[in-house]
Design a protein around this motif. Structure first.
Motif, PDB file in Angstrom:
ATOM      1  N   MET A   1      42.175  35.843  39.444  1.00  7.35           N
ATOM      2  CA  MET A   1      42.175  34.784  38.350  1.00  7.35           C
ATOM      3  C   MET A   1      40.486  34.924  38.025  1.00  7.35           C
ATOM      4  O   MET A   1      39.781  34.523  38.939  1.00  7.35           O
ATOM      5  CB  MET A   1      42.584  33.260  38.730  1.00  7.35           C
ATOM      6  N   SER A   2      40.131  35.349  36.808  1.00  8.12           N
ATOM      7  CA  SER A   2      38.672  35.524  36.316  1.00  8.12           C
ATOM      8  C   SER A   2      38.447  33.806  36.122  1.00  8.12           C
ATOM      9  O   SER A   2      38.947  32.929  36.140  1.00  8.12           O
ATOM     10  CB  SER A   2      38.836  36.048  34.960  1.00  8.12           C
ATOM     11  N   GLN A   3      37.142  33.630  36.127  1.00  5.78           N
ATOM     12  CA  GLN A   3      36.338  32.501  36.135  1.00  5.78           C
ATOM     13  C   GLN A   3      36.916  31.884  34.844  1.00  5.78           C
ATOM     14  O   GLN A   3      36.777  30.644  34.605  1.00  5.78           O
ATOM     15  CB  GLN A   3      34.912  32.751  35.922  1.00  5.78           C
ATOM     16  N   THR A   4      37.011  32.700  33.446  1.00  4.25           N
ATOM     17  CA  THR A   4      37.274  31.953  32.351  1.00  4.25           C
ATOM     18  C   THR A   4      38.493  31.417  32.375  1.00  4.25           C
ATOM     19  O   THR A   4      38.941  30.338  32.001  1.00  4.25           O
ATOM     20  CB  THR A   4      37.509  33.150  31.085  1.00  4.25           C
ATOM     21  N   ASP A   5      39.475  32.074  33.162  1.00  7.03           N
ATOM     22  CA  ASP A   5      41.068  31.584  33.555  1.00  7.03           C
ATOM     23  C   ASP A   5      40.824  30.187  34.173  1.00  7.03           C
ATOM     24  O   ASP A   5      41.745  29.222  33.853  1.00  7.03           O
ATOM     25  CB  ASP A   5      41.699  32.749  33.853  1.00  7.03           C
ATOM     26  N   LEU A   6      40.160  30.455  35.181  1.00 11.22           N
ATOM     27  CA  LEU A   6      39.990  29.241  36.119  1.00 11.22           C
ATOM     28  C   LEU A   6      39.482  27.982  35.380  1.00 11.22           C
ATOM     29  O   LEU A   6      40.041  26.983  35.414  1.00 11.22           O
ATOM     30  CB  LEU A   6      38.981  29.744  37.468  1.00 11.22           C
TER      31      LEU A   6
END
Length: 164
Positions: A1-6
């Protein structure tokens, strides 16, 4: 999970938390007004409580457990929004939500009906055929058991991590 998704996930969890708080406060306030505050005001005005107010409050009692389940979900979402680990938060939330739904369902199907029989002098059945209450009770029991399994899995994972 990318930082943006998180970041997006945590923001959505925070929004859901406030939605749960709004629901619990608004529905809880309406129930309190209908079943406690208004009958108390009528009792003060007339010198006697209105007839049937105890039965009305009794039939609304499972809702308190259901609202606690929503509150527990909102609390878990708030913890996730703050960055708490998902497994620990989810296991605890599943147990609390499961217990609340299970007790609410059992209360709706068995307790309310039988207490109403006592209050009304023996009229009525032994079981309230409330499909929604039965379903919530069963789902609550399953969620409680899943929460216990997740707790145990977390302990086993921690033990395995210590070995490595």
């Amino acid at each position: 999970m990318s930082q943006t998704d998180l970041t997006r996930f945590r923001a959505m969890c925070g929004q859901f938390r406030w939605l749960a708080v709004f629901m619990v406060v608004s529905v809880g306030l309406l129930l309190a007004l209908i079943h406690l505050i208004f009958p108390a005001m009528i009792a003060v005005r007339d010198g006697a409580p209105p007839p049937g107010w105890v039965g009305g409050a009794l039939f609304a009692s499972p809702t308190a457990f259901y609202l606690f389940a929503v509150w527990s979900i909102g609390r878990a979402m708030g913890q996730l929004a703050k960055g708490r680990l998902i497994q620990a938060t989810l296991a605890s939330a599943l147990r609390r939500v499961g217990l609340a739904l299970g007790i609410g369902g059992v209360t709706s199907v068995f307790l309310v009906t039988n207490l109403a029989r006592v209050l009304e002098g023996g009229r009525g059945g032994w079981l309230h055929f409330d499909v929604a209450g039965m379903t919530l009770g069963m789902i609550g029991g399953a969620l409680f058991l899943l929460g216990r399994v997740m707790d145990q899995a977390g302990r086993v994972q921690a033990e395995l991590d210590e070995m490595i």
